[in-house]
Design an enzyme around this catalytic site. Structure first.
Site, PDB file in Angstrom:
ATOM      1  CB  CYS A 131      71.168  42.348  27.976  1.00  0.00           C
ATOM      2  SG  CYS A 131      71.489  44.009  27.392  1.00  0.00           S
ATOM      3  CG  HIS A 135      66.946  44.338  25.167  1.00  0.00           C
ATOM      4  ND1 HIS A 135      66.455  45.290  25.808  1.00  0.00           N
ATOM      5  CD2 HIS A 135      68.209  44.530  25.374  1.00  0.00           C
ATOM      6  CE1 HIS A 135      67.233  46.061  26.466  1.00  0.00           C
ATOM      7  NE2 HIS A 135      68.423  45.508  26.393  1.00  0.00           N
TER       8      HIS A 135
END
Length: 337
Positions: A131, A244
């Site tokens: 990710c 993120h």
């Protein structure tokens, strides 16, 4: 368009439920949908495309029923059940990291290396990158194509949803306890995550880097098919629920100006460039719930003549995981199946 029988393995997890939402949003051509999970989730009812589906047991599921299986489970479960799925004839798109470094398994980001998808036929497996890797690899693509990249220094700031539901619950509980001046317990993470940052994601390796950090090295080099890119990563867990972020410092092979970089990024597929008074995206305001990779704070490195800095943010459950896998599947059914 033909319709396909789909299995979502790990359907009750954060990535699995996000994938179910995206299957509906993007109108993926589904003939039959099978929701699969471990035994403790069997019997749960989930909704997708305005229909309800019971969760079935991974241990007894018949993969002969399936054309494409999305695996949104741990390394151990992927290692055990993916061979069963491919032996039954279905194509697997795997979110774990078990197959990412396998030489016969393509590691795919559609905006970067979709040409490598043809290699899936060797094992009937397609690996979905980490990710963190996905938004960074998407963000640097136009720069890499234009002037090449010699070296990257990367610091990531990763939300707790990257660990799972228990981590999100832990952050919420610790935050409540902090405000109430109660004793705080840490179970998911090695230390308190609320109001704290932890430069520790995954296990430490012999070289002093964590496995999460090394994933960025291995995966970016594989995706770009370029072992010469030098990558120096640091991965940090932060008290954010979703999204993120990464501070990416590039050393390019040829000089590129900020204006040239902005021009390239403004046209890049899957990228949303943020400029203006506050020239940066954040997980909360911009990325969470969105599909694009957001980039801001584009600036030349004052310490290096070929240096360029980028701030990269993305929803780790969508583009960082489920969306990327679904985009791969969309290309797969359009061009190969």
């Amino acid at each position: 368009m033909s319709a396909y029988s789909i299995a979502v393995v790990g359907a009750t997890g954060l990535v699995g439920t996000t994938l179910l939402s995206l299957l509906e949003e993007r109108a993926f051509p589904i003939r039959h949908l099978h929701l699969v999970a471990s035994q403790q989730s069997v019997g749960k009812i989930l909704t997708c495309c305005n229909k309800t589906y019971p969760v079935t047991d991974l241990a007894t599921f018949d993969f002969h029923l399936v054309d494409i299986a999305f695996f949104c489970v741990s390394n151990d479960l992927a290692a055990e059940y993916i061979p069963q799925a491919t032996a039954a004839g279905c194509v697997v798109i795997d979110k774990s990291y078990f197959y990412r470094n396998h030489p016969d398994v393509p590691l795919i980001i559609p905006e970067v290396n979709i040409h490598a998808l043809a290699g899936y036929r060797k094992m009937n497996i397609i690996a979905n990158p980490n990710c963190n890797t996905i938004p960074i690899a998407v963000g640097i693509k136009p720069i890499y194509d234009a002037v090449g990249i010699r070296r990257m220094n990367i610091a990531t700031y990763q939300s707790v949803s990257g660990t799972g539901k228990e981590a999100m619950n832990e952050l919420a509980d610790q935050t409540r306890r902090w405000v109430a001046n109660e004793v705080i317990q840490s179970k998911v993470y090695s230390q308190q995550i609320a109001f704290n940052v932890l430069p520790h994601i995954d296990d430490f390796q012999d070289n002093g880097y964590t496995r999460e950090e090394m994933k960025m090295v291995w995966e970016i080099q594989k995706i770009y098919d370029d072992q010469t890119i030098a990558i120096n990563p640091t991965a940090v867990r932060v008290p954010v629920f979703c999204g993120h972020a990464a501070s990416v410092h590039l050393e390019t092979k040829s000089k590129i100006t900020v204006l040239q970089a902005i021009e390239l990024l403004s046209k890049a597929k899957g990228v949303r460039l943020i400029t203006g008074q506050y020239p940066y995206p954040t997980p909360l305001k911009d990325a969470a719930g969105q599909d694009d990779v957001y980039i801001g704070r584009v600036r030349e490195d004052i310490s290096h003549p070929y240096g360029l800095n980028l701030w990269v943010v993305a929803d780790n459950l969508r583009k960082g995981a489920a969306l990327n896998a679904l985009q791969v599947a969309e290309y797969l059914v359009k061009n190969y199946l």
